[in-house]
Design a protein around this motif. Structure first.
Motif, PDB file in Angstrom:
ATOM      1  N   GLU A   1      -1.331 -13.818 -13.443  1.00 13.85           N
ATOM      2  CA  GLU A   1      -1.871 -14.596 -14.415  1.00 13.85           C
ATOM      3  C   GLU A   1      -2.282 -13.488 -15.437  1.00 13.85           C
ATOM      4  O   GLU A   1      -1.763 -13.718 -16.688  1.00 13.85           O
ATOM      5  N   MET A   2      -2.682 -12.234 -14.929  1.00 14.01           N
ATOM      6  CA  MET A   2      -2.815 -11.339 -16.091  1.00 14.01           C
ATOM      7  C   MET A   2      -1.437 -10.788 -16.729  1.00 14.01           C
ATOM      8  O   MET A   2      -1.409 -10.431 -17.988  1.00 14.01           O
ATOM      9  N   LYS A   3      -0.648 -10.562 -15.717  1.00 17.06           N
ATOM     10  CA  LYS A   3       0.671 -10.335 -16.256  1.00 17.06           C
ATOM     11  C   LYS A   3       1.369 -11.273 -17.298  1.00 17.06           C
ATOM     12  O   LYS A   3       1.731 -10.754 -18.424  1.00 17.06           O
TER      13      LYS A   3
ATOM     14  N   LYS B   1      -7.999 -16.493 -12.815  1.00 17.08           N
ATOM     15  CA  LYS B   1      -7.772 -15.804 -14.036  1.00 17.08           C
ATOM     16  C   LYS B   1      -7.456 -14.303 -14.036  1.00 17.08           C
ATOM     17  O   LYS B   1      -6.821 -13.654 -14.933  1.00 17.08           O
ATOM     18  N   THR B   2      -8.076 -13.763 -12.895  1.00 22.86           N
ATOM     19  CA  THR B   2      -7.747 -12.385 -12.903  1.00 22.86           C
ATOM     20  C   THR B   2      -6.838 -12.019 -11.769  1.00 22.86           C
ATOM     21  O   THR B   2      -6.473 -10.796 -11.436  1.00 22.86           O
ATOM     22  N   SER B   3      -5.954 -12.781 -11.126  1.00 27.82           N
ATOM     23  CA  SER B   3      -5.044 -12.590 -10.479  1.00 27.82           C
ATOM     24  C   SER B   3      -3.642 -11.781 -11.137  1.00 27.82           C
ATOM     25  O   SER B   3      -3.681 -11.933 -12.413  1.00 27.82           O
TER      26      SER B   3
ATOM     27  N   VAL C   1       0.660  -2.212 -18.747  1.00 29.39           N
ATOM     28  CA  VAL C   1      -0.317  -2.185 -17.588  1.00 29.39           C
ATOM     29  C   VAL C   1       0.035  -2.684 -16.283  1.00 29.39           C
ATOM     30  O   VAL C   1      -0.238  -2.191 -15.017  1.00 29.39           O
ATOM     31  N   PHE C   2       0.559  -3.708 -16.139  1.00 30.17           N
ATOM     32  CA  PHE C   2       0.953  -4.584 -15.209  1.00 30.17           C
ATOM     33  C   PHE C   2       2.348  -4.383 -14.626  1.00 30.17           C
ATOM     34  O   PHE C   2       3.397  -4.953 -14.953  1.00 30.17           O
ATOM     35  N   ARG C   3       2.440  -3.580 -13.358  1.00 26.80           N
ATOM     36  CA  ARG C   3       3.609  -3.030 -13.114  1.00 26.80           C
ATOM     37  C   ARG C   3       4.006  -3.868 -11.791  1.00 26.80           C
ATOM     38  O   ARG C   3       4.688  -4.855 -11.389  1.00 26.80           O
ATOM     39  N   LYS C   4       3.065  -3.359 -10.526  1.00 24.07           N
ATOM     40  CA  LYS C   4       3.494  -4.195  -9.397  1.00 24.07           C
ATOM     41  C   LYS C   4       2.137  -4.586  -8.836  1.00 24.07           C
ATOM     42  O   LYS C   4       2.141  -5.785  -7.976  1.00 24.07           O
ATOM     43  N   GLY C   5       1.102  -4.016  -8.967  1.00 31.01           N
ATOM     44  CA  GLY C   5      -0.307  -4.462  -8.424  1.00 31.01           C
ATOM     45  C   GLY C   5      -0.203  -4.536  -7.054  1.00 31.01           C
ATOM     46  O   GLY C   5      -0.892  -5.716  -6.548  1.00 31.01           O
TER      47      GLY C   5
HETATM   48  P1  A3P Z   1       0.629  -0.364 -10.458  1.00 27.61           P
HETATM   49  O1  A3P Z   1       1.346   0.498 -11.456  1.00 27.61           O
HETATM   50  O2  A3P Z   1       0.657   0.098  -8.841  1.00 27.61           O
HETATM   51  O3  A3P Z   1       1.175  -1.650 -10.329  1.00 27.61           O
HETATM   52  P2  A3P Z   1      -5.725   0.652 -14.749  1.00 27.61           P
HETATM   53  O4  A3P Z   1      -6.040  -0.576 -15.190  1.00 27.61           O
HETATM   54  O5  A3P Z   1      -6.610   1.469 -14.282  1.00 27.61           O
HETATM   55  O6  A3P Z   1      -4.603   1.204 -15.740  1.00 27.61           O
HETATM   56  O7  A3P Z   1      -4.512   0.419 -13.489  1.00 27.61           O
HETATM   57  C1  A3P Z   1      -3.508  -0.061 -13.503  1.00 27.61           C
HETATM   58  C2  A3P Z   1      -2.845  -0.597 -11.977  1.00 27.61           C
HETATM   59  O8  A3P Z   1      -3.569  -1.540 -11.495  1.00 27.61           O
HETATM   60  C3  A3P Z   1      -1.444  -1.047 -11.909  1.00 27.61           C
HETATM   61  O9  A3P Z   1      -0.978  -0.569 -10.806  1.00 27.61           O
HETATM   62  C4  A3P Z   1      -1.604  -2.445 -12.198  1.00 27.61           C
HETATM   63  O10 A3P Z   1      -0.501  -3.186 -11.881  1.00 27.61           O
HETATM   64  C5  A3P Z   1      -2.773  -2.627 -11.493  1.00 27.61           C
HETATM   65  N1  A3P Z   1      -3.329  -4.059 -11.732  1.00 27.61           N
HETATM   66  C6  A3P Z   1      -3.934  -4.365 -12.905  1.00 27.61           C
HETATM   67  N2  A3P Z   1      -4.316  -5.757 -12.925  1.00 27.61           N
HETATM   68  C7  A3P Z   1      -4.050  -6.153 -11.477  1.00 27.61           C
HETATM   69  C8  A3P Z   1      -4.543  -7.195 -10.684  1.00 27.61           C
HETATM   70  N3  A3P Z   1      -5.029  -8.393 -11.497  1.00 27.61           N
HETATM   71  N4  A3P Z   1      -4.374  -7.162  -9.623  1.00 27.61           N
HETATM   72  C9  A3P Z   1      -3.888  -6.134  -8.877  1.00 27.61           C
HETATM   73  N5  A3P Z   1      -3.548  -5.022  -9.383  1.00 27.61           N
HETATM   74  C10 A3P Z   1      -3.563  -5.170 -10.668  1.00 27.61           C
END
Ligand code: A3P
Length: 279
Positions: free
Chosen positions: A211-213, A206-208, A237-241
Motif C-alpha cells: 500500500e505504501m509503495k 494502510k501501512t503495509s 524508499v520502498f524497495r523490497k521490505g
Molecule cells: P529495503 O531497502 O530492505 O526494502 P527507512 O524508512 O528508514 O529509510 O527504511 C527503508 C526500508 O524500510 C526499506 O528496506 C523499505 O523497503 C522498508 N520499508 C518501508 N516501508 C515498509 C513497510 N510498510 N513494510 C516493510 N518494510 C518497509
C-alpha cells in the motif's frame, strides 16, 4: 561525487544538512510533548512514521528531520501548533541537549544490520543525494568502517542503547514484520493514544509495504512529507521490505567478517542479543 556529503565531527552528513545547522543543534528549544522518531538510515523510519500518522485523533504533525536544512530550521519547527513528531538519524551524542533535559519521548527503530547495510547500499546507488558506489564489496567495507552517511551502525545503536531507559521505546523492524499488532500496541501505549480493533486493522492495511509503495506512485514528490534527510523522493524508499535479503548479497567470507565485528562491537549489547533472535 563526494561533494554530496560532508564531514561534521568525523561523521558523514548530506550537504542538505548544513554545517551551520549541525553546529547550532544545541540551540534547539524542545517542547515537553515532542516525540522524536530516531533511527539509523534504512531501519524502517518511513514505515513507523506512516503508522503514527494513521493513528486517528493522534493530533500530531510529522515534521521534516531536525538535521535537514539550514539555520532557518528551528524557526520552521516553531510554526507547528500541534504536537510535533520529529524524525532524525542523529546519534545520541549529537541530539540537541534540550531534548535530553526535557526527557522528550523517543521511538528508536532498529533493524538487523546486514539487511540495513544491503538497503543502504541500494540507497547509495539509487539516491542522487548519495555518492554512487560501484560494487557491494566496496560498499560493505565502507559500512563496516563507519565511513557512510551518519557513521557507524554499531556506534549509532550503542549510543542509543546506553540511554534506553531515558524515555526511549525501542521498535524492531523484524518484530513489526512478524507481529505488527504487538509493535503497534507498544507505540500507541507509549504515546498514550488509543485505537480500537477496526482502527488497528485499518492502520495495518494502510501501512503495509504494498500500500505504501503504491501510494508513492500517486503522491509523487512531496517535499513537505520528508522523513529522511537523505531524500524527499518517497519512491526511492520502498524497495523490497523484507527480512533476510542480506543472504542474497553476503559471501560466506563477508558474513564471517561481519559477524566477527558484530560480536566484538556488540559484546555488551542486550539489543544485539534480541536482534539475533529476530534474524
Ligand atoms: P529495503 O531497502 O530492505 O526494502 P527507512 O524508512 O528508514 O529509510 O527504511 C527503508 C526500508 O524500510 C526499506 O528496506 C523499505 O523497503 C522498508 N520499508 C518501508 N516501508 C515498509 C513497510 N510498510 N513494510 C516493510 N518494510 C518497509
Amino acid at each position: 561525487q563526494l561533494s554530496v556529503l560532508h564531514k561534521f565531527k568525523g561523521i558523514l552528513f548530506s550537504t542538505a544538512s548544513s554545517r551551520e545547522l549541525l553546529d547550532s543543534l544545541d540551540s534547539f528549544d524542545a517542547r515537553e510533548d515532542d516525540v522524536f522518531l530516531v533511527s539509523y538510515p534504512k531501519s524502517g523510519t518511513h514505515w513507523v512514521a506512516e503508522v503514527i500518522e494513521n493513528i486517528p485523533n493522534a493530533k500530531i504533525t510529522i515534521t521534516s528531520p531536525i538535521e535537514l536544512g539550514d539555520i532557518s530550521k528551528f524557526d520552521e519547527l516553531k510554526t507547528y501548533s500541534k504536537r510535533r513528531v520529529i524524525p532524525t538519524h542523529l546519534s545520541y551524542d549529537m541530539l540537541p541537549v534540550d531534548i535530553k533535559q526535557k526527557q522528550c519521548k523517543v521511538i528508536y527503530i532498529i533493524r538487523n544490520p546486514k539487511d540495513t547495510a544491503v538497503s543502504l547500499f541500494h540507497y547509495y546507488r539509487d539516491n542522487p543525494n548519495l555518492p554512487y558506489i560501484e560494487t557491494w564489496a566496496e560498499f560493505l567495507e565502507l559500512f563496516l568502517r563507519g565511513d557512510v552517511v551518519y557513521g557507524s551502525w554499531f556506534d549509532h545503536v550503542l549510543s542509543w542503547e546506553e540511554h534506553k531507559n531515558d524515555n526511549v521505546l525501542i521498535i524492531f523492524y523484524e518484530e513489526m514484520k512478524k507481529d505488527f499488532f504487538k509493535s503497534l500496541k507498544k507505540i500507541t501505549t507509549f504515546l498514550d493514544m488509543h485505537v480500537n480493533d477496526s482502527e488497528i486493522n485499518n492502520i495495518a492495511w494502510k501501512t503495509s509495504f504494498s500500500e505504501m509503495k503504491n501510494n508513492t506512485v500517486k503522491e509523487s514528490h512531496d517535499p513537505n512529507h520528508t522523513i529522511c534527510a537523505l531524500t524527499s523522493e518517497r519512491n526511492l524508499v520502498f524497495r523490497k521490505g523484507v527480512v533476510g535479503d542480506w543472504i542474497n548479497y553476503f559471501t560466506s567470507k563477508q558474513k564471517r567478517v561481519f559477524d566477527e565485528l558484530f560480536t566484538e562491537k556488540m559484546k555488551h549489547s542486550e539489543l544485539a542479543r534480541r536482534l539475533k533472535e529476530y534474524s
